[in-house]
Write a protein that holds these residues in place. Structure first.
Motif, PDB file in Angstrom:
ATOM      1  N   TYR A   1      28.600 -40.836  24.052  1.00 39.93           N
ATOM      2  CA  TYR A   1      29.731 -40.330  24.821  1.00 39.93           C
ATOM      3  C   TYR A   1      30.403 -39.130  24.160  1.00 39.93           C
ATOM      4  O   TYR A   1      31.076 -38.342  24.834  1.00 39.93           O
ATOM      5  CB  TYR A   1      30.768 -41.431  25.015  1.00 39.93           C
ATOM      6  CG  TYR A   1      30.401 -42.479  26.041  1.00 39.93           C
ATOM      7  CD1 TYR A   1      29.175 -42.437  26.705  1.00 39.93           C
ATOM      8  CD2 TYR A   1      31.280 -43.500  26.357  1.00 39.93           C
ATOM      9  CE1 TYR A   1      28.833 -43.391  27.636  1.00 39.93           C
ATOM     10  CE2 TYR A   1      30.954 -44.463  27.302  1.00 39.93           C
ATOM     11  CZ  TYR A   1      29.726 -44.407  27.940  1.00 39.93           C
ATOM     12  OH  TYR A   1      29.397 -45.357  28.876  1.00 39.93           O
TER      13      TYR A   1
ATOM     14  N   GLN B   1      21.483 -39.416  31.026  1.00 41.45           N
ATOM     15  CA  GLN B   1      22.291 -39.060  29.863  1.00 41.45           C
ATOM     16  C   GLN B   1      21.421 -38.247  28.912  1.00 41.45           C
ATOM     17  O   GLN B   1      20.289 -38.651  28.610  1.00 41.45           O
ATOM     18  CB  GLN B   1      22.823 -40.302  29.152  1.00 41.45           C
ATOM     19  CG  GLN B   1      23.790 -39.960  28.009  1.00 41.45           C
ATOM     20  CD  GLN B   1      24.369 -41.190  27.351  1.00 41.45           C
ATOM     21  OE1 GLN B   1      23.743 -42.245  27.338  1.00 41.45           O
ATOM     22  NE2 GLN B   1      25.565 -41.068  26.789  1.00 41.45           N
TER      23      GLN B   1
ATOM     24  N   ARG C   1      28.539 -38.094  28.875  1.00 40.80           N
ATOM     25  CA  ARG C   1      28.380 -39.402  29.505  1.00 40.80           C
ATOM     26  C   ARG C   1      27.241 -39.351  30.526  1.00 40.80           C
ATOM     27  O   ARG C   1      26.874 -38.260  30.991  1.00 40.80           O
ATOM     28  CB  ARG C   1      29.683 -39.820  30.190  1.00 40.80           C
ATOM     29  CG  ARG C   1      30.804 -40.130  29.207  1.00 40.80           C
ATOM     30  CD  ARG C   1      32.098 -40.435  29.930  1.00 40.80           C
ATOM     31  NE  ARG C   1      33.147 -40.813  28.980  1.00 40.80           N
ATOM     32  CZ  ARG C   1      33.426 -42.066  28.626  1.00 40.80           C
ATOM     33  NH1 ARG C   1      32.729 -43.068  29.170  1.00 40.80           N
ATOM     34  NH2 ARG C   1      34.368 -42.331  27.758  1.00 40.80           N
ATOM     35  N   PRO C   2      26.695 -40.499  30.903  1.00 41.67           N
ATOM     36  CA  PRO C   2      25.680 -40.507  31.973  1.00 41.67           C
ATOM     37  C   PRO C   2      26.272 -39.955  33.258  1.00 41.67           C
ATOM     38  O   PRO C   2      27.450 -40.166  33.558  1.00 41.67           O
ATOM     39  CB  PRO C   2      25.340 -41.997  32.116  1.00 41.67           C
ATOM     40  CG  PRO C   2      25.739 -42.624  30.819  1.00 41.67           C
ATOM     41  CD  PRO C   2      26.940 -41.846  30.349  1.00 41.67           C
TER      42      PRO C   2
ATOM     43  N   GLN D   1      22.616 -39.143  20.809  1.00 44.31           N
ATOM     44  CA  GLN D   1      22.966 -39.493  22.178  1.00 44.31           C
ATOM     45  C   GLN D   1      24.272 -40.283  22.136  1.00 44.31           C
ATOM     46  O   GLN D   1      24.481 -41.097  21.234  1.00 44.31           O
ATOM     47  CB  GLN D   1      21.859 -40.351  22.809  1.00 44.31           C
ATOM     48  CG  GLN D   1      22.039 -40.679  24.276  1.00 44.31           C
ATOM     49  CD  GLN D   1      20.846 -41.433  24.834  1.00 44.31           C
ATOM     50  OE1 GLN D   1      20.009 -41.946  24.085  1.00 44.31           O
ATOM     51  NE2 GLN D   1      20.742 -41.508  26.147  1.00 44.31           N
TER      52      GLN D   1
END
Length: 231
Positions: free
Chosen positions: A212, A4, A216-217, A210
């Motif tokens: 969403y 991410q 996203r990751p 960091q």
């Protein structure tokens, strides 16, 4: 691993990619970490470091981008010995040590507080960057900064959630930002999910983010599409 991005909002670019533990088929971090025991903790910690570095190099980590890796302090029996494989792997793939960030969670139950201080100091001597993750969510808080100063703290989402409408959280975060400016510590706001949270933190002077809201990751890959909301 999944990755991410951590973003530099001032330049609208990726500052770092955080490596997040996943199973071989994408199983969650919680499921994998639940299998870590006293017996396999050291091996697991070492393999995560190596995998993160090798995969980041394979995916094409940008020339200015950093790699952030979470480590288990209870897996470190002697800092200089336990960092050897990390150093060797980084050199093998051509990743300078000053582009690696090691994160420790504030709430991590460390048997000996002095041990964590020694680990952080040793890593800094190697030229590695250090970070306290989930800052504000654990039991120790600002006491950690009295004993050692990491390069970075990551504000936990418990402090940043709905900060745009929460005067108390804004006051607490403002105080942390003041302390970090005095100590020359970078602040990353994590867990950001709404444009309002982002706008409020930007107005307060936070530069790195960091969450969403941005990306996203991504399993076994870097995020390719990043969103920078207008402020």
């Amino acid at each position: 691993m999944a990755f991410q991005p951590i973003l530099d909002a001032s330049h609208e670019e990726i500052y770092a990619h955080e490596a997040l533990v996943r199973g071989m088929n994408g199983e969650s971090a919680g499921k994998i970490l639940g299998q870590v025991t006293e017996k396999n903790r050291y091996w697991f910690d070492q393999q995560c470091r190596v995998k993160a570095i090798e995969l980041a190099a394979q995916l094409g980590l940008g020339p200015k981008q950093r790699l952030s890796i979470n480590f288990l302090p209870n897996a470190v029996y002697q800092p200089t010995a336990c960092i050897r494989m990390t150093v060797e792997t980084a050199r093998k793939v051509g990743l300078p040590l000053d582009r690696i960030i090691f994160e420790v969670t504030e709430g991590e139950q460390v048997v000996e507080h002095d041990k964590l201080v020694a680990i952080i100091r040793a890593y800094k001597e190697f030229g590695l960057l250090t970070a306290i993750d989930d800052f504000g969510a654990g039991y120790s808080g600002l006491n950690l900064l009295a004993d050692f100063q990491p390069d970075i703290i990551k504000l936990d989402m418990a402090l940043t959630r709905n900060i745009d409408s929460d005067r108390v959280r804004r006051s607490i975060v403002a105080g942390i930002l003041t302390v970090c400016r005095e100590l020359d510590i970078m602040v990353i706001a994590e867990g950001i999910e709404t444009p309002e949270e982002y706008a409020t933190l930007r107005e307060m002077g936070v530069r790195h983010f960091q969450g969403y809201l941005f990306a996203r990751p991504v399993f076994r890959d870097f995020a390719r599409e990043i969103v920078f909301p207008g402020v």
